[in-house]
Every structure is written in C-alpha cells, then in structure tokens.
Scaffold this active site. Structure first.
Site, short mmCIF file in Angstrom:
data_model
loop_
_atom_site.label_atom_id
_atom_site.label_comp_id
_atom_site.label_asym_id
_atom_site.label_seq_id
_atom_site.Cartn_x
_atom_site.Cartn_y
_atom_site.Cartn_z
N ASP A 136 1.97 -9.93 -5.28
CA ASP A 136 1.27 -8.73 -4.85
C ASP A 136 2.21 -7.53 -4.94
OD1 ASP A 136 -1.11 -9.97 -4.30
OD2 ASP A 136 -0.74 -10.19 -2.16
N ARG A 186 -3.13 -8.34 -12.42
CA ARG A 186 -4.26 -7.90 -11.59
C ARG A 186 -4.13 -6.38 -11.38
NH1 ARG A 186 -3.32 -9.48 -5.90
NH2 ARG A 186 -3.70 -11.61 -6.57
#
Length: 310
Positions: A136, A186
């Site tokens: 992330d 992502r």
C-alpha cells in the site's frame, strides 16, 4: 472539501481517537467497512466473498509504528493470516496488502531496512502459498522509500504489487515507470491529506489525473488494477481494456469492502476480476476516518447512526 480535510486531520488526533473508538454506536458503522478484529472473523468474510465470485486482498490494520517489537507483531499477524488462508486453497484469489509504516518504516534509525527485513518473510510466505503481496502507498513523504522496498522485493518476487495515488503530482511519471511487463499496479485516488505543492487539491483535478494515469497503465505492459468506486472511472477503465484488447486475466478491479457491494458482484458476474480490499484488526481508527473523508455518503451514514443510536 473542508469536511474531508477536517476528517483527515482527525485521523491523527489521539484525543478524538479515544472519543470515537469509545462510542458504542461507532461499532455498527465500523462493521460496514472493517471485516472484524480477529483472524477467524476475517476468514469467515473471505469465505463469503469468494463464494460470491470475488477475489480478496487482506489488510491487517495498523500504521505509523515506531517500536520495533510492534513492527514484528505486524509481521507475525500477516504470517498468521497467510497460514489461515492456506487451507482455503484460494491461490491468487486471496492475497494480502501491507503498509510499510506498520513494518517499521517510520523508525528513526534504519526504518527502510527494518521494513524490508520484516516484510520479506511475508512476501516469501505468500509466494509459497501461490499468491502475492501488494505494498500500500501512504503519505507522499514515504513514496520513494516504498518504491525502493518494492524494487528490492521484486528481485526475487516479481509479482509484488505497488499502489499509486493519482492525487500526487509525481504519479503520472511513476505510472510510466511502473507500466512494465508483469508489474502489478493498483491505482487509487489517494486518501491522505497532502499540501498543494505535492498533490492536486480539487476533485476534478484528481479525477482527471486518475484518468490519465489509468490510460498509461492500461496501455502499458503491466497488470493494471483499478482501485475506484467512481462510476465514470469504472466506465473509462472498461473502455480502455476494450480498446487495448486486454483479456480478463490481464487486469482487475480492486474495490473496498463494504462500499458498493452490488457493483462488485455485478462486475464479477460480467466476467471481470474483482478483488475486495478487506481490512481487519483492532487498530481500525485511521482507516475508518479516511473512509469517512472520501465520500460524503459515508459521513452521512455515520452521523445518521449516531443520531439514531439506541
């Protein structure tokens, strides 16, 4: 916009954290976005979601760790999660997402090295299970560090995923750099409070930047993962994969647990890979406040619950 900034600032305020986490009614709202505090709870959610045709990525909540022992507990929690996933035999349908700040990235001395040392066994365990890990992305000041750890991990585990935040001015360049064969990326809008010098401030500008970055990733040679619930951007992603002739196994949607679940199952039923981002754990406060900040509807839902508490 003011409300969003206030909520993001509140995510860093210990006093308000105690008030919010100590309010019983908050639990009802948190349950919409967080899949429980324990591993058995989240594994039950995984079973339900995969039974609905969705893939998942698990996020054990926690961030901004400044104690090495706590960072080691984060590593151990992820290793336990992967052990829990093993009997389900889901392979790539179940992966994990990690925040490097929970692995010691923010330690005052050698944080990058500590984070790499502690996250590596998680990546190795995921590979042994036939799946992978996505790193992330957090605040802008951590981007270079996170991309550096990514590069090291990809030497032995090339499937390790990255996350880019469209709101940051630098992200269009980063998207071009990462749009390489096998590179899983992502793309999200971004959920951290950032100054104008490093990030777009208005929604329209963020949306436009997202569309440009999305185009770069889809037209590139990597594996794009669209992390958005915005109908216009979902439609644009579908247009791009059609224009480029991408097959369903060469891209995916990644959508947050508890947000637009009907859209998630609709996209999956249409033949697209849809991966639900499933957070769990006791340290849910920062994640919860960012979800409230992202969409007025989330905040309205929370306030209605407070107003009608029994």
């Amino acid at each position: 916009m003011l409300t969003s900034k206030a909520l993001l600032a509140a995510a860093r305020r210990p006093g308000l954290r105690r008030v919010v986490t100590g309010t019983p009614v908050t639990r009802r709202v948190v349950d919409r976005f967080v899949a429980g505090e324990t591993l058995p709870e989240v594994l039950d959610v995984v079973t339900t979601l995969t039974g609905q045709g969705l893939a998942v990525t698990l996020d054990h909540l926690g961030e901004d760790v400044t104690d090495r022992r706590e960072a080691q507990r984060t590593r151990d929690a992820y290793l336990a999660a992967l052990d829990g996933l093993a009997p389900l035999q889901l392979g790539r349908r179940a992966e994990v997402s990690v925040k490097l700040s929970a692995f010691g990235q923010a330690l005052p001395v050698g944080g990058d090295d500590v984070a790499l040392q502690l996250v590596r066994p998680v990546v190795e365990a995921a590979s042994a299970l036939g799946t992978t890990v996505t790193l992330d992305m957090e605040e802008s000041r951590t981007v270079d560090s996170t991309l550096g750890v990514l590069a090291e991990l990809r030497r032995d585990h090339p499937g390790t995923g990255a996350v880019l935040q469209a709101m940051l001015h630098r992200t269009e360049d980063d998207a071009r750099t990462l749009a390489t064969p096998g590179s899983r990326v992502r793309l999200v809008k971004g959920a951290y409070r950032e100054p104008a010098g490093v990030a777009h401030q208005e929604k329209a500008a963020v949306d436009a930047a997202y569309a440009r970055c999305l185009q770069t990733l889809v037209r590139g040679d990597g594996y794009p993962m669209a992390g958005t619930h915005d109908p216009a951007l979902i439609a644009r992603f579908l247009e791009l994969v059609t224009e480029t002739g991408r097959t369903p196994d060469s891209y995916e949607f990644q959508l947050l647990y508890g947000i637009r679940p009907d859209e998630q199952t609709r996209l999956a039923a249409a033949g697209h890979t849809v991966r639900a981002y499933v957070p769990y754990g006791a340290d849910w406060y920062g994640y919860f406040m960012r979800r409230l900040a992202e969409r007025p509807a989330n905040l309205q839902f929370f306030l209605r619950s407070l107003a009608t508490r029994s």
